[in-house]
Design a protein around this motif. Sequence first.
Motif, mmCIF file in Angstrom:
data_model
loop_
_atom_site.group_PDB
_atom_site.id
_atom_site.type_symbol
_atom_site.label_atom_id
_atom_site.label_comp_id
_atom_site.label_asym_id
_atom_site.label_seq_id
_atom_site.Cartn_x
_atom_site.Cartn_y
_atom_site.Cartn_z
ATOM 1 N N PRO A 156 52.002 49.299 22.751
ATOM 2 C CA PRO A 156 51.254 48.970 23.971
ATOM 3 C C PRO A 156 52.064 48.943 25.346
ATOM 4 O O PRO A 156 51.350 49.003 26.382
ATOM 5 C CB PRO A 156 50.969 47.516 23.501
ATOM 6 N N ALA A 157 53.299 48.960 25.292
ATOM 7 C CA ALA A 157 53.987 49.124 26.440
ATOM 8 C C ALA A 157 53.878 50.527 27.244
ATOM 9 O O ALA A 157 54.082 50.546 28.397
ATOM 10 C CB ALA A 157 55.724 48.759 26.164
ATOM 11 N N THR A 158 53.994 51.371 26.428
ATOM 12 C CA THR A 158 53.563 53.051 26.836
ATOM 13 C C THR A 158 52.255 53.045 27.095
ATOM 14 O O THR A 158 51.929 53.813 28.061
ATOM 15 C CB THR A 158 54.315 53.888 26.003
ATOM 16 N N TYR A 159 51.415 52.527 26.173
ATOM 17 C CA TYR A 159 49.901 52.904 26.311
ATOM 18 C C TYR A 159 48.867 51.656 26.336
ATOM 19 O O TYR A 159 48.901 51.139 25.155
ATOM 20 C CB TYR A 159 49.636 53.950 24.834
ATOM 21 N N SER A 160 48.694 51.332 27.486
ATOM 22 C CA SER A 160 48.078 50.204 27.675
ATOM 23 C C SER A 160 46.641 50.028 27.394
ATOM 24 O O SER A 160 45.978 51.202 27.385
ATOM 25 C CB SER A 160 48.046 49.894 29.223
ATOM 26 N N SER A 161 46.356 48.810 26.885
ATOM 27 C CA SER A 161 44.710 48.916 26.744
ATOM 28 C C SER A 161 43.990 48.325 27.767
ATOM 29 O O SER A 161 42.726 48.210 27.773
ATOM 30 C CB SER A 161 44.720 47.812 25.535
ATOM 31 N N ASP A 162 44.676 47.967 28.656
ATOM 32 C CA ASP A 162 43.898 47.493 30.132
ATOM 33 C C ASP A 162 43.513 48.568 30.900
ATOM 34 O O ASP A 162 44.201 49.394 31.735
ATOM 35 C CB ASP A 162 45.070 46.719 30.864
ATOM 36 N N LEU A 163 42.101 48.957 30.847
ATOM 37 C CA LEU A 163 41.508 50.194 31.569
ATOM 38 C C LEU A 163 40.737 49.696 32.856
ATOM 39 O O LEU A 163 40.136 50.586 33.387
ATOM 40 C CB LEU A 163 40.724 50.894 30.722
ATOM 41 N N THR A 164 41.069 48.578 33.476
ATOM 42 C CA THR A 164 40.218 48.195 34.437
ATOM 43 C C THR A 164 40.408 48.860 35.766
ATOM 44 O O THR A 164 39.538 48.943 36.436
ATOM 45 C CB THR A 164 40.431 46.397 34.904
ATOM 46 N N GLY A 192 41.276 44.309 25.618
ATOM 47 C CA GLY A 192 41.539 45.308 26.860
ATOM 48 C C GLY A 192 42.623 44.462 27.421
ATOM 49 O O GLY A 192 43.025 44.637 28.756
ATOM 50 N N MET A 193 43.421 43.633 26.618
ATOM 51 C CA MET A 193 44.796 43.126 27.335
ATOM 52 C C MET A 193 46.013 43.600 26.803
ATOM 53 O O MET A 193 46.032 43.931 25.543
ATOM 54 C CB MET A 193 44.677 41.560 27.337
ATOM 55 N N ASP A 194 47.163 43.455 27.493
ATOM 56 C CA ASP A 194 48.398 43.922 26.953
ATOM 57 C C ASP A 194 49.375 42.420 26.720
ATOM 58 O O ASP A 194 48.905 41.605 27.256
ATOM 59 C CB ASP A 194 49.163 44.831 27.859
ATOM 60 N N PRO A 195 50.565 42.520 25.936
ATOM 61 C CA PRO A 195 51.144 41.431 25.989
ATOM 62 C C PRO A 195 51.787 41.033 27.354
ATOM 63 O O PRO A 195 51.986 41.895 28.192
ATOM 64 C CB PRO A 195 52.327 41.822 24.951
#
Length: 402
Positions: free
Chosen positions: A53-61, A80-83
């Motif tokens: 998730p650090a490289t490929y984020s789930s936050d697409l806003t 849709g959040m990252d750590p």
Amino acid sequence: MTSTQPTATGSPLEALPDQWRSLREAGPVTCDEGQGQWRVVDHRTVSAVLADPATYSSDLTSMTPTQEDFETFRQGNFVGMDPPEHRKLRTLVSQAFTPRVVQGLAPRIEAVCARLLDGVADRDRFDLVDTLAYPLPIIVIAELLGVPADDHRLFQEWAGTLFGGDQLGDSLDMADLERALEAIAPTVREMNGYVLDHIRRRRADPGDDLTSRLLTAEVDGARLADEEIVGFVALLLVAGHITTTALLGNAVVTFDRHPGTLAALREDPGRLPDAVEEVLRWLPPFPELGRRTTRPVLLGGHEIPADTLLMAHLGAANRDPSRFAAPDVFDVTRSPNPHLTFGHGIHFCFGAPLARLEARIALHMLMERFPTLAVPSYDDVAYQNPAVIVGVRHLPIAVTRP
């Protein structure tokens, strides 16, 4: 039990594996210039992307249209959040939505299945989606949240609007998304208001339901805000409804398309959990997951810039011959079955245990009640918009009784 020979009549769902095979043949990492995105399709790379998730984020806003009524949804939607925000929200809701809570729902799921099927006790033909696959998960999740029985129909209406996909074309583009958001905004507004009122009632008068437990969940002195609970309820509506509805319909279609499958499962019901996993591999309800690159990356020999949309294709990865023996064979005895349908890494589907439990109970009850179960005509089957979800909207079936 394995099968490669479907029945003669056609199902559009059977065109999907050929499309996914074409994606794999184009290479493990490709650029879709028309959509302005990259796609990864092999099991190893998809797993690596989902696990980082650090490289490929789930936050697409930053890449998707915004709409005011959806902002409340976003606050509790940890998909849709990252750590570290993701960890905080998921840890909080995990305190209330435990494996023990899910397993404890089994008797109630059985009772709801029985009641729904009793409603067609005098019929030898009925729509499986309308009768069972659609209402079952909605009723279960509404009861879990402590929603009064008289209001369960509201959840069904909201779900139908939110996930119908009627405003979308065959491929998701920004114009389609903007139209869809505007069209369903009134439904989102209504649902937000209802859930907020329900939360406030539970805060004043707690009960033994998930909403009340969410109000008291605490990590490092922090609790969920009301708006975050609304977002989680929306997420649970997705995880607790649409996945189960699609899974049940896809299972019945796939069993019907591979003769002998139901007979084999009746002879050995212990294979049903493996069969459910194989259906999930075969037809993942959500075949793609979007990620945003947070920095320039070298993937599959390609240089991909930062802030690029990357689609991880679960459907193609689930048929990767380097990971699955005979990937184009439907095999209800397949074990292990490392499919990626529920994701991988920190975003592994929160609703997976509930979806699996509901599917196993519902399919077992269908096999118990009906010695034969078939789809008499695929001309009468209506399908979901594949840009939204892989599944059926209506599934008329014919059954016999003992």
